[in-house]
Design a protein around this motif. Structure first.
Motif, short mmCIF file in Angstrom:
data_model
loop_
_atom_site.label_atom_id
_atom_site.label_comp_id
_atom_site.label_asym_id
_atom_site.label_seq_id
_atom_site.Cartn_x
_atom_site.Cartn_y
_atom_site.Cartn_z
N CYS A 140 -3.36 -0.97 -8.11
CA CYS A 140 -4.46 -0.46 -7.28
C CYS A 140 -4.09 -0.42 -5.80
CB CYS A 140 -5.70 -1.33 -7.49
SG CYS A 140 -7.15 -0.80 -6.55
N LEU A 141 -4.07 0.79 -5.22
CA LEU A 141 -3.95 0.96 -3.77
C LEU A 141 -5.29 1.47 -3.27
CD1 LEU A 141 -0.46 2.63 -3.14
CD2 LEU A 141 -1.13 0.28 -2.67
N ALA A 142 -5.94 0.69 -2.43
CA ALA A 142 -7.32 1.01 -2.06
C ALA A 142 -7.44 1.91 -0.85
CB ALA A 142 -8.10 -0.29 -1.83
N VAL A 143 -6.54 1.81 0.10
CA VAL A 143 -6.72 2.50 1.38
C VAL A 143 -5.89 3.78 1.42
CG1 VAL A 143 -6.68 2.21 3.88
CG2 VAL A 143 -7.05 0.23 2.41
N PRO A 144 -6.47 4.92 1.83
CA PRO A 144 -5.76 6.20 1.77
C PRO A 144 -4.43 6.24 2.50
CG PRO A 144 -8.11 6.58 2.12
CD PRO A 144 -7.90 5.09 2.23
N TYR A 145 -4.30 5.54 3.62
CA TYR A 145 -3.03 5.65 4.34
C TYR A 145 -1.88 5.04 3.54
CZ TYR A 145 -2.38 0.82 6.13
OH TYR A 145 -2.14 -0.53 6.26
N LEU A 146 -2.16 4.04 2.70
CA LEU A 146 -1.11 3.49 1.84
C LEU A 146 -0.67 4.50 0.79
CD1 LEU A 146 -2.33 -0.18 1.27
CD2 LEU A 146 -0.46 0.59 2.74
N LYS A 147 -1.63 5.23 0.23
CA LYS A 147 -1.29 6.28 -0.73
C LYS A 147 -0.49 7.38 -0.05
CE LYS A 147 -5.32 5.43 -3.62
NZ LYS A 147 -6.61 5.95 -4.13
N SER A 148 -0.81 7.65 1.22
CA SER A 148 -0.05 8.63 1.99
C SER A 148 1.40 8.17 2.17
CB SER A 148 -0.71 8.86 3.35
OG SER A 148 0.03 9.75 4.15
N MET A 149 1.58 6.89 2.52
CA MET A 149 2.93 6.35 2.71
C MET A 149 3.73 6.38 1.42
SD MET A 149 2.14 3.06 5.21
CE MET A 149 3.86 2.75 5.62
N VAL A 150 3.11 5.97 0.31
CA VAL A 150 3.79 5.97 -0.99
C VAL A 150 4.14 7.39 -1.42
CG1 VAL A 150 3.46 5.53 -3.45
CG2 VAL A 150 2.85 3.78 -1.78
N SER A 151 3.18 8.31 -1.30
CA SER A 151 3.38 9.69 -1.75
C SER A 151 4.52 10.36 -0.99
CB SER A 151 2.10 10.49 -1.59
OG SER A 151 1.05 9.97 -2.38
N THR A 152 4.48 10.27 0.33
CA THR A 152 5.50 10.93 1.14
C THR A 152 6.85 10.24 1.00
OG1 THR A 152 4.78 9.61 3.06
CG2 THR A 152 3.85 11.83 2.83
N GLY A 153 6.85 8.91 1.00
CA GLY A 153 8.11 8.18 0.92
C GLY A 153 8.85 8.43 -0.38
#
Length: 424
Positions: A140-153
């Motif tokens: 579970c990743l709750a905060v959108p900026y973490l999903k942004s970091m994971v997706s782009t990275g």
């Protein structure tokens, strides 16, 4: 750390599916944000301490979580019993577990700055009701900026001729560095999804480390000594049951980031930097191109596919006019050159003049954060990917593979394409 978009920000959540499969439920979807923001009732403080590392008052608040529903708790209880039987076949099969519930746990600095949010499960042995353990939910990743970091990275490193499939299946080691720990949801998510990932985490504040382990369900076996040994000589019984080896691939160091990278001899495939302090300041020494940290980071980054991903507070350079007028306050609008300046500093330091690779910025949805990505491997054999549309197309195409291989609960492409801007 993230900044919440204020004013008349919008709740119209886009539900986009990008792969031909049945996507697992995303328990960190933004539709649950009112739960972890604590806008409802039932919240209380589980930890309160004072930092001497610039983070002020450090606290952890707990809020009820509606997912998973109670109907699904027996499934987790059976999983815990099965895990115990696998590890301790002589007696583990007779051990029964009881799930007590799920909560959001939010780490705050100075009472109001939300540093990070995780989901935690509480459980105990039926025979020992007092033996309560807390397990952070790694999926579970709750905060959108973490999903942004994971997706782009991950999409970027996978587009750089790096064999992410082999790393995901544990057939290849992937060396990951996380600067800034918070509650630990980012490194735990990566270690859980990528079986070959060895994750080094650097956190300067011992209070934050204690908060993540004691109050936010992060594996205690991950904590390291300054000499590079584990604080615990071996995992305790419950760690073995809960983490299934994931805890052995997490290495959490209490250290200044500059000191750590200067003394490191590791070569990292992927680096994540999320290091705002209690005053919402991203330390200059972590992005100044002439600083020892940035120079050492360049030496420790893989020369062919090394990728650095940085969380930054957004500014007007990359937000389009239709959105900025609706929810970006005047203070952020005055930061017009902040993100682009840091982006160029990292690009110049890590890529140099005329070397391969590129850098880009995207904005995270629903919060005022930007994601900076600098890659040494994202380039075409016949020339650089200078065309924005070609870069975006390449990343989105590869992100579909990433989603499928890692069984991600969220689509990557909506984070990759949002306000995508190449850094000149």
């Amino acid at each position: 750390m993230w900044q919440r978009a204020g004013g008349s920000w919008r709740w119209n959540i886009r539900r986009l599916c990008t792969a031909a499969r049945r996507r697992i439920e995303d328990e960190g979807d933004w539709i649950y944000s009112s739960e972890w923001w604590g806008t409802g009732s039932g919240g209380y403080t589980v930890l309160h301490s004072t930092s001497d590392k610039g983070n002020g008052i450090v606290s952890v608040l707990a809020y009820p979580s509606s997912r998973p529903s109670k109907e699904r708790w027996p499934e987790m209880e059976r999983w815990l019993q099965q895990r115990c039987a696998e590890i301790y076949p002589s007696y583990g099969g007779n051990t029964r577990f009881k799930v007590l519930g799920y909560q959001w746990r939010t780490l705050r600095f100075n009472e109001d700055t939300r540093q990070s949010t995780v989901k935690v499960m509480a459980a105990c042995r039926e025979s020992e009701p007092g033996s309560v353990c807390y397990m952070q939910q790694a999926h579970c990743l709750a905060v959108p900026y973490l999903k942004s970091m994971v997706s782009t990275g991950l999409a970027t490193v996978a587009s750089s001729n790096y064999d992410l499939v082999s790393a995901a299946h544990g057939k290849k080691t992937m060396n990951i560095l996380c600067i800034g720990h918070g509650g630990g949801s980012l490194p735990l998510f990566l270690a859980n999804k990528i079986q070959g990932a060895i994750v080094h985490i650097v956190e300067i504040d011992p209070i934050v480390i204690s908060a993540s382990v004691q109050a936010m369900g992060f594996p205690c076996f991950s904590v390291m000594t300054p000499s590079g040994e584990r604080v615990m000589s071996k995992p305790n019984t419950i760690d073995e049951v809960l983490w299934k080896g994931t805890h052995e691939r997490l290495n959490l160091y209490e250290s200044d980031a500059e000191k750590f990278i200067l003394e490191s001899t590791n070569l990292y495939d992927l680096v994540f930097i999320d290091a705002y302090d209690g005053d919402d300041v991203f330390p200059c020494k972590l992005w100044d191109p002439d600083s020892p940290f940035v120079k050492a980071l360049s030496d420790q980054l893989h020369p062919k596919h090394g990728t650095v991903v940085v969380n930054l507070h957004s500014d007007s350079d990359i937000l389009n006019a239709t959105e900025s007028g609706s929810y970006i306050n005047q203070q952020l609008l005055q930061m017009g050159k902040y993100v682009s300046s840091i982006g160029r500093a990292y690009k110049d330091a890590l890529l140099g003049n005329g070397s391969s690779g590129l850098a880009y910025i995207v904005s995270a949805p629903w919060v005022c954060n930007s994601t900076l990505v600098v890659s040494r491997g994202l380039w075409c054999r016949k020339g650089y990917y200078y065309n924005r549309d070609l870069v975006v197309k390449t990343l989105i195409s590869k992100s579909l593979e990433v989603e499928l291989v890692l069984n991600l609960p969220f689509p990557c492409f909506q984070y990759i394409k949002r306000d995508f801007t190449l850094i000149d």
